[in-house]
Design an enzyme around this catalytic site. Structure first.
Site, PDB file in Angstrom:
ATOM      1  CD  GLN A 299      44.407  47.168  28.714  1.00  0.00           C
ATOM      2  OE1 GLN A 299      44.375  47.463  29.884  1.00  0.00           O
ATOM      3  NE2 GLN A 299      43.589  47.740  27.825  1.00  0.00           N
TER       4      GLN A 299
ATOM      5  N   GLY B 157      42.709  49.474  22.364  1.00  0.00           N
ATOM      6  CA  GLY B 157      43.538  50.582  21.889  1.00  0.00           C
ATOM      7  C   GLY B 157      45.015  50.264  22.055  1.00  0.00           C
TER       8      GLY B 157
ATOM      9  CG  HIS C 245      36.635  55.242  25.061  1.00  0.00           C
ATOM     10  ND1 HIS C 245      36.911  56.396  25.751  1.00  0.00           N
ATOM     11  CD2 HIS C 245      37.115  54.225  25.814  1.00  0.00           C
ATOM     12  CE1 HIS C 245      37.531  56.100  26.872  1.00  0.00           C
ATOM     13  NE2 HIS C 245      37.681  54.791  26.941  1.00  0.00           N
TER      14      HIS C 245
ATOM     15  CB  SER D  54      39.726  58.701  31.042  1.00  0.00           C
ATOM     16  OG  SER D  54      39.047  57.936  30.090  1.00  0.00           O
ATOM     17  NE  ARG D  55      45.495  56.748  33.809  1.00  0.00           N
ATOM     18  CZ  ARG D  55      45.818  56.382  35.039  1.00  0.00           C
ATOM     19  NH1 ARG D  55      46.375  57.239  35.848  1.00  0.00           N
ATOM     20  NH2 ARG D  55      45.585  55.157  35.455  1.00  0.00           N
TER      21      ARG D  55
ATOM     22  N   GLY E  70      34.378  53.291  30.598  1.00  0.00           N
ATOM     23  CA  GLY E  70      33.525  54.464  30.397  1.00  0.00           C
ATOM     24  C   GLY E  70      34.324  55.745  30.255  1.00  0.00           C
ATOM     25  CG  ASN E  71      35.707  59.891  31.471  1.00  0.00           C
ATOM     26  OD1 ASN E  71      36.860  60.241  31.420  1.00  0.00           O
ATOM     27  ND2 ASN E  71      34.730  60.749  31.571  1.00  0.00           N
TER      28      ASN E  71
ATOM     29  CG  HIS F 281      38.721  59.727  25.180  1.00  0.00           C
ATOM     30  ND1 HIS F 281      39.315  58.953  24.208  1.00  0.00           N
ATOM     31  CD2 HIS F 281      39.187  59.253  26.362  1.00  0.00           C
ATOM     32  CE1 HIS F 281      40.131  58.081  24.770  1.00  0.00           C
ATOM     33  NE2 HIS F 281      40.060  58.221  26.085  1.00  0.00           N
TER      34      HIS F 281
END
Ligand code: PAF
Length: 308
Positions: free
Chosen positions: A182, A176, A64, A215-216, A58-59, A61
């Protein structure tokens, strides 16, 4: 302005979900339970729809939203999941402080053409709780770069992504490339466990000043944001300086690390690796990636640049 209109839909006793409409009448279904999502997706599979899953925390931007756009190019039916996964956080405070912005996330999703938002509760993904959960073990060589800086992180990521894959059974999934390690580990998991899901890597989306969207970033002060821009600049400088045919990058990387420290970052790592498997490259390695992880004001930022 008006937000999206929320309607509760009851198909029969066991399937209850919410459908959101905007003025443009694009609709988004929101489901919380694993059983319900499976019934709905079985219907899509009967129609031979190609299903895409974008797992998120979520969150949202623009980064995403770019994953969603890419998924829509490949799939007939796009599912986004939002789940802040406790097993991938090494620090409980980090988990608690992770921004949860569901209302604005739903509003953004209604404009994207996503078909279904899956909001699993903890029990849908970890029926035995997180301490007693079966987990995916990553290979030893992945305890490197971010795997070294954040012990246990990738085990948590793969464990939750595998659960989501098993529930949604997507044909494809989009990740991403900012989280480069990852993405590679998820590709390996898909191959090792014969999951038969196509993994698509989406390019990094940047602010105008070059800062990779994350998000950070919202945790950074104005001053730290100005410094953060220099991470991408430094990676770019490294990309101009290296000669892949030489396969020897020690002095360039040392200089770049000193620069980052000079700007005020704590440097977890800055490294050049093969973009195929993150091994240490030699002069025959044709595809490279320059990766870095740094911390400023207690906020960890990662970024990378692909070469070749
Ligand atoms: O990249 C993320 O946001 C998370 O690691 C993921 C893939 C959604 C798993 O929780």
């Amino acid at each position: 302005m008006f937000g999206p209109l929320k309607i509760r839909i009851i198909l029969h006793q066991s399937i209850v979900f919410h459908r959101y409409y905007t003025l443009l009448s694009i609709s988004l279904d929101v489901i919380y339970k694993k059983k319900e999502v499976q019934v709905l997706l079985d219907g899509q599979r009967r129609k031979l729809s190609k299903i895409a899953l974008i797992p998120t925390m979520g969150n949202f931007h623009d980064g995403h939203l770019s994953l969603i756009e890419l998924a829509r190019d490949y799939a007939d039916y796009v599912v986004v999941s939002i789940f802040v996964n406790p097993t991938q956080f090494n620090d409980e405070k980090d988990f608690e402080n992770y921004p949860r912005t569901l209302e604005s996330d739903i509003e953004k999703l209604t404009k994207t053409g996503v078909n279904l938002l899956f909001l699993p509760d903890l029990c849908s993904l970890y029926p035995n709780g997180t301490d007693d959960a079966i987990k995916v073990i990553i290979p030893e060589r992945a305890n490197d770069l971010c795997g070294k800086v954040r012990p246990g992180h990738f085990e948590g990521v793969l464990s939750v992504v595998l659960r989501l894959f098993n529930i949604i059974k997507p044909d494809l999934s989009v990740f991403g490339q900012k989280d480069f390690q990852q993405k590679l580990l998820i590709e390996q998991m898909v191959m090792d466990l014969s999951l038969g899901i196509k993994i698509i890597g989406a390019p990094i989306i940047r602010e105008r000043d070059g800062l990779a969207m994350s998000s950070r970033n919202q945790h950074l002060s104005f001053a730290a944001k100005l410094t953060a821009i220099k991470l991408h600049k430094t990676l770019l400088e490294v990309s101009y300086l290296i000669n892949p045919k030489k396969g020897e990058f020690t002095s360039i990387l040392k200089e770049a690390e000193d620069k980052l420290i000079g700007y005020g970052f704590d440097v977890d790592y800055i490294s050049i690796r093969s973009s195929i498997d993150l091994s240490i490259p030699n002069k025959d390695s044709k595809k490279l990636v320059i990766l870095a992880s740094v911390v400023i004001e207690g906020v960890r930022l990662i970024d990378n640049i692909l070469i070749g």
